[in-house]
Design a protein around this motif. Structure first.
Motif, PDB file in Angstrom:
ATOM      1  N   UNK A 137       0.830  -1.207   0.000  1.00  0.00           N
ATOM      2  CA  UNK A 137       0.000   0.000   0.000  1.00  0.00           C
ATOM      3  C   UNK A 137       0.863   1.255   0.000  1.00  0.00           C
ATOM      4  N   UNK A 138       1.979   1.216   0.720  1.00  0.00           N
ATOM      5  CA  UNK A 138       2.907   2.353   0.698  1.00  0.00           C
ATOM      6  C   UNK A 138       3.455   2.562  -0.706  1.00  0.00           C
ATOM      7  N   UNK A 139       3.775   1.464  -1.396  1.00  0.00           N
ATOM      8  CA  UNK A 139       4.260   1.568  -2.772  1.00  0.00           C
ATOM      9  C   UNK A 139       3.180   2.113  -3.699  1.00  0.00           C
ATOM     10  N   UNK A 140       1.941   1.709  -3.466  1.00  0.00           N
ATOM     11  CA  UNK A 140       0.829   2.210  -4.276  1.00  0.00           C
ATOM     12  C   UNK A 140       0.664   3.715  -4.104  1.00  0.00           C
ATOM     13  N   UNK A 141       0.686   4.187  -2.861  1.00  0.00           N
ATOM     14  CA  UNK A 141       0.430   5.596  -2.589  1.00  0.00           C
ATOM     15  C   UNK A 141       1.582   6.495  -3.035  1.00  0.00           C
ATOM     16  N   UNK A 142       2.794   5.966  -3.028  1.00  0.00           N
ATOM     17  CA  UNK A 142       3.951   6.780  -3.419  1.00  0.00           C
ATOM     18  C   UNK A 142       4.332   6.571  -4.870  1.00  0.00           C
ATOM     19  N   UNK A 158      12.578   1.325  -1.976  1.00  0.00           N
ATOM     20  CA  UNK A 158      12.030   2.644  -2.299  1.00  0.00           C
ATOM     21  C   UNK A 158      10.726   2.965  -1.572  1.00  0.00           C
ATOM     22  N   UNK A 159      10.003   1.954  -1.123  1.00  0.00           N
ATOM     23  CA  UNK A 159       8.748   2.175  -0.402  1.00  0.00           C
ATOM     24  C   UNK A 159       8.637   1.171   0.733  1.00  0.00           C
ATOM     25  N   UNK A 160       7.849   1.526   1.740  1.00  0.00           N
ATOM     26  CA  UNK A 160       7.597   0.616   2.856  1.00  0.00           C
ATOM     27  C   UNK A 160       8.576   0.740   4.002  1.00  0.00           C
TER      28      UNK A 160
END
Length: 334
Positions: A137-142, A158-160
């Motif tokens: 979800x963090x990767x999706x939002x960023x 890069x995310x999470x």
């Protein structure tokens, strides 16, 4: 070699509805809820395997979307003796309401399908799966990607990666240059142009995408990966959207906005000058991007433009009237 154990490959779907809820399944033979997905078979790709499982288990004929995360789990953590596990996590959806309501559970391994808000979904899932969903979800939002090892974000992910952990790793010198670049926070940049007519009204455009009830200034994203600078982006966007090839005037303001868990957004706002009647008559909209344009009195912006952009427009009009600027704005506030 055929006599060597190879990693198991699985594909998981973060299936979302149009309200941003996550699909969580209840297995019939296990206590813990799970996300849709399963093991990739024979010559399947992870995308093909996930699409097959969605069809078999939920009668959902949906493709696997972009890759959000990969979790590499060692044999002990994977729970399969002698085999490591590589899990690909893909976005699926958003699923339209009619299709979301029509999900069926063919007789077999599942007894329930539930649409849960993201925080409730993470709380409901077991320890090996919840961190995977959180990072995805963090990767999706960023607009980025998460790299996990045994469910924990890699230091260069890069995310999470928890922001506090990132800062601690940076300060301790534990990040190599490549990991440092990958894990640094990212920002999205855009350029907009403020045009007025001879009566002081502001030119607004109605987008053909997203929320069409919210009007915008002409402009758009800066193609920084192509070496484009903000001023060039402003001119290009005006030409593409309105068919007017006009050099932007002076920079009126730079606006910074930020929402937790999302990239910061930076907007450069330029003076487009006054468009007289002949110039307005030359406007030719790109119908793939815009539905219509209109000139609006500053007092009538409320209800058409979201509050943060309305504050930016008001600040820019003040800068024009007083000859001040460029202004430094945060969510439209000086």
């Amino acid at each position: 070699m055929p006599d060597r154990p190879s990693p198991l490959v699985a594909a998981t779907g973060v299936v979302l509805d149009t309200g941003g809820r996550v699909l969580v399944l209840t297995p019939s033979r296990a206590a813990d809820p799970q996300l849709p997905g399963g093991t990739v078979e024979e010559t399947e790709t992870p995308e093909e395997g996930l699409a097959r499982v969605l069809k078999e288990e939920l009668d959902l004929a949906l493709p696997a979307g972009r890759l959000l995360a990969v979790d590499s789990r060692s044999p002990g953590a994977a729970g399969v003796p002698g085999r490591s596990l590589v899990v690909h996590v893909h976005l699926v959806g958003p699923v339209p309401p009619q299709q979301a309501d029509a999900i069926s559970l063919p007789a077999g391994s599942l007894t329930g399908a539930h649409w849960l808000p993201p925080d409730e979904a993470c709380a409901a899932l077991p320890a090996p799966v919840a961190p995977r969903l959180l990072a995805a979800l963090a990767a999706l939002h960023t607009g980025s990607f998460a790299h996990l090892v045994d469910g924990v974000p890699h230091p260069g992910s890069p995310a999470g990666l928890d922001p506090a952990r990132r800062v601690a790793l940076e300060h301790s010198g534990a990040l190599d240059p490549a990991s440092h670049r990958a894990s640094r926070p990212k920002a999205v940049t855009a350029a907009s142009v403020l045009f007025t007519d001879p009566d002081g009204r502001v030119l607004l455009v109605q987008p053909a995408y997203g929320r069409s009830d919210r009007w915008n200034l002409p402009g758009g994203g800066i193609d920084s990966d192509l070496g484009e600078i903000p001023r060039a982006a402003a001119r290009r966007e005006v030409h593409e959207e309105l068919g007017l090839d006009l050099a932007p005037g002076r920079l009126l303001a730079v606006n910074w906005s930020h929402k937790a868990g999302r990239p910061a957004r930076i907007r450069f706002l330029y003076d487009g000058g006054v468009l007289d009647a002949p110039a307005l008559a030359r406007i030719r909209l790109d119908e793939t991007e815009l539905l219509q344009w209109r000139a609006v009195a500053p007092a009538d912006l409320r209800g058409l433009v979201k509050p943060a952009l309305r504050r930016q427009i008001t600040a820019c009009l003040t800068a024009l009237a007083t000859g001040t600027g460029p202004l430094e704005l945060h969510a439209g506030r000086p």
